[in-house]
Design a protein around this motif. Sequence first.
Motif, PDB file in Angstrom:
ATOM      1  N   ILE A   1     -17.404  -1.452  -3.876  1.00 63.25           N
ATOM      2  CA  ILE A   1     -17.572   0.011  -3.877  1.00 63.25           C
ATOM      3  C   ILE A   1     -17.017   0.631  -5.151  1.00 63.25           C
ATOM      4  CG2 ILE A   1     -17.488   0.112  -1.360  1.00 63.25           C
ATOM      5  CD1 ILE A   1     -14.595   1.154  -1.653  1.00 63.25           C
ATOM      6  N   LYS A   2     -16.680  -0.211  -6.131  1.00 61.76           N
ATOM      7  CA  LYS A   2     -16.082   0.323  -7.355  1.00 61.76           C
ATOM      8  C   LYS A   2     -17.022   1.296  -8.060  1.00 61.76           C
ATOM      9  CE  LYS A   2     -13.715  -1.066 -11.576  1.00 61.76           C
ATOM     10  NZ  LYS A   2     -13.260  -2.208 -12.421  1.00 61.76           N
TER      11      LYS A   2
ATOM     12  N   ILE B   1      -8.008   3.529  -2.213  1.00 64.90           N
ATOM     13  CA  ILE B   1      -9.083   3.116  -1.300  1.00 64.90           C
ATOM     14  C   ILE B   1      -9.817   1.899  -1.857  1.00 64.90           C
ATOM     15  CG2 ILE B   1     -11.309   3.813  -0.342  1.00 64.90           C
ATOM     16  CD1 ILE B   1     -10.193   6.654  -0.132  1.00 64.90           C
ATOM     17  N   ASN B   2     -10.108   1.925  -3.155  1.00 62.42           N
ATOM     18  CA  ASN B   2     -10.796   0.795  -3.777  1.00 62.42           C
ATOM     19  C   ASN B   2      -9.933  -0.467  -3.742  1.00 62.42           C
ATOM     20  OD1 ASN B   2     -12.956  -0.405  -5.414  1.00 62.42           O
ATOM     21  ND2 ASN B   2     -11.445  -0.411  -7.052  1.00 62.42           N
TER      22      ASN B   2
ATOM     23  N   GLU C   1       0.822  -1.204   0.000  1.00 59.97           N
ATOM     24  CA  GLU C   1       0.000   0.000   0.000  1.00 59.97           C
ATOM     25  C   GLU C   1       0.862   1.262   0.000  1.00 59.97           C
ATOM     26  OE1 GLU C   1      -0.247  -2.462   2.033  1.00 59.97           O
ATOM     27  OE2 GLU C   1      -2.262  -3.338   1.861  1.00 59.97           O
TER      28      GLU C   1
ATOM     29  N   ALA D   1     -15.863  -7.591   0.243  1.00 58.15           N
ATOM     30  CA  ALA D   1     -15.800  -6.807  -0.990  1.00 58.15           C
ATOM     31  C   ALA D   1     -16.524  -7.483  -2.142  1.00 58.15           C
ATOM     32  CB  ALA D   1     -14.344  -6.542  -1.364  1.00 58.15           C
TER      33      ALA D   1
ATOM     34  N   TYR E   1      -9.956  -1.803  -0.177  1.00 58.87           N
ATOM     35  CA  TYR E   1     -11.257  -2.379   0.184  1.00 58.87           C
ATOM     36  C   TYR E   1     -11.485  -3.719  -0.519  1.00 58.87           C
ATOM     37  CZ  TYR E   1     -16.283  -2.910   0.758  1.00 58.87           C
ATOM     38  OH  TYR E   1     -17.528  -3.402   1.035  1.00 58.87           O
ATOM     39  N   SER E   2     -10.996  -3.844  -1.770  1.00 57.17           N
ATOM     40  CA  SER E   2     -11.227  -5.069  -2.539  1.00 57.17           C
ATOM     41  C   SER E   2     -10.564  -6.280  -1.896  1.00 57.17           C
ATOM     42  CB  SER E   2     -10.717  -4.908  -3.973  1.00 57.17           C
ATOM     43  OG  SER E   2      -9.323  -4.672  -3.988  1.00 57.17           O
TER      44      SER E   2
ATOM     45  N   ARG F   1     -10.773  -6.961   1.275  1.00 54.91           N
ATOM     46  CA  ARG F   1     -11.587  -7.368   2.420  1.00 54.91           C
ATOM     47  C   ARG F   1     -12.544  -8.488   2.001  1.00 54.91           C
ATOM     48  NH1 ARG F   1     -11.683  -3.647   6.600  1.00 54.91           N
ATOM     49  NH2 ARG F   1     -13.777  -4.345   7.180  1.00 54.91           N
TER      50      ARG F   1
END
Length: 416
Positions: A133-134, A118-119, A56, A128, A122-123, A125
Amino acid sequence: MLDIDQALVGLNAYPYLQTLIGLGVLAILAAVVNWLTHHVLLRIVRRALSLSLREEAETFFHEVIARLANVAPAIVIYQAVLLVPHLPAAAETVVRNVAAAFMILTVFLAITGGLNLINALYSRRPEARQRPIKGYIQVGKIILYLAAAILVVATLLDRSPLLLISGLGAMAAVLLLVFKDTILSLVASVQLTSNDMIRVGDWIEMPQLNANGDVIDLALHTVKIQNFDKTITTIPTWRLINESFVNWRGMQESGGRRIMRAILIDQTTIRFLTPEEREGLKRFALLDVYLAGKDKELAAWNESLIKSGRDPVNTRRLTNVGSFRAYVLAYLKVHPGIAKDKTLLVRQRDPTPEGLPLEVYAFANTTQWEAYEAIQSDIFDHILSILPEFGLRLFQAPTGRDMRGLADSLKAEPGL
């Protein structure tokens, strides 16, 4: 000292020369700041982020910090251009507006990079897959792009963004009417590109438009597809978003192409194997493991039935269709053209009036069309040829020759 004073007096006589020298110094100063930012400051920041040993940190560096670093030389130009001697006020305004617009665009690109990060985070998790949330990220990016466009244009024109927004409201209806197809195509092109839905060279299939071939051109308004018969199908870009199509890129990148074909077995030929036929199956080397395992399994199952005095009809026995299915599976496992790391099945489908479908579901280890067809044909050549060895027959609808043979046999019967 006198020479320097004379040189300065000489320069005062040439204001344009002073302006050029000032612009040169400004360009050098901006280049130096850019070099220091990218080769000194960014290296220090990158080294500090790499201490966390997380992917990250590297993504955050490229998506956000590296983009924000481009603001530094723009700030220098924005502030220092006022110090350039004899530069016209209009030129100062243009340079400052361009620098300010560049800074706005850079900041917004960094923010969108943060949204991508962020995407990506999150992906990873577990939830996801069920709640991605894309889509929300893409809506946020569109809003940011629109805001950036308004601010950049307003900065370049040296006008208030509110004035620009009010003017856009009056022009929106006319623009939508006149440039409807262009706007649809532009939005579709952005979606196709950002989602990596299609590329030049992809094999796509769109039956509703008679398109089945390779993409040879991607333009704003149209996508050209060269079909396998060498004809060209031209599709409006927006239709690729509004309608469904198949992209075979995933198959090509996987290195294998699916084989899913069934043969129809005449159901009247399906039966239990006699002891002699069961012994005859030992001729097939591919069935050694299958027969050995079945012998143990059936012996253990049937032993309790025999001891209890049950009728032999209750015992389990080998069938010719089951043995044939095991043979085909073993044959595919050793075939050099079949991918061993992908799904491999030989299964029965629901019986039909035309026979019992026995389906081969496997993957060839190539995506080349000619090689794929050769592998598939070779497999079914063997399957169809070996079928009678198991006492099975392929179903085939009666032909005219069959009917004539039946009529001749009836005529030969006495009394007919």
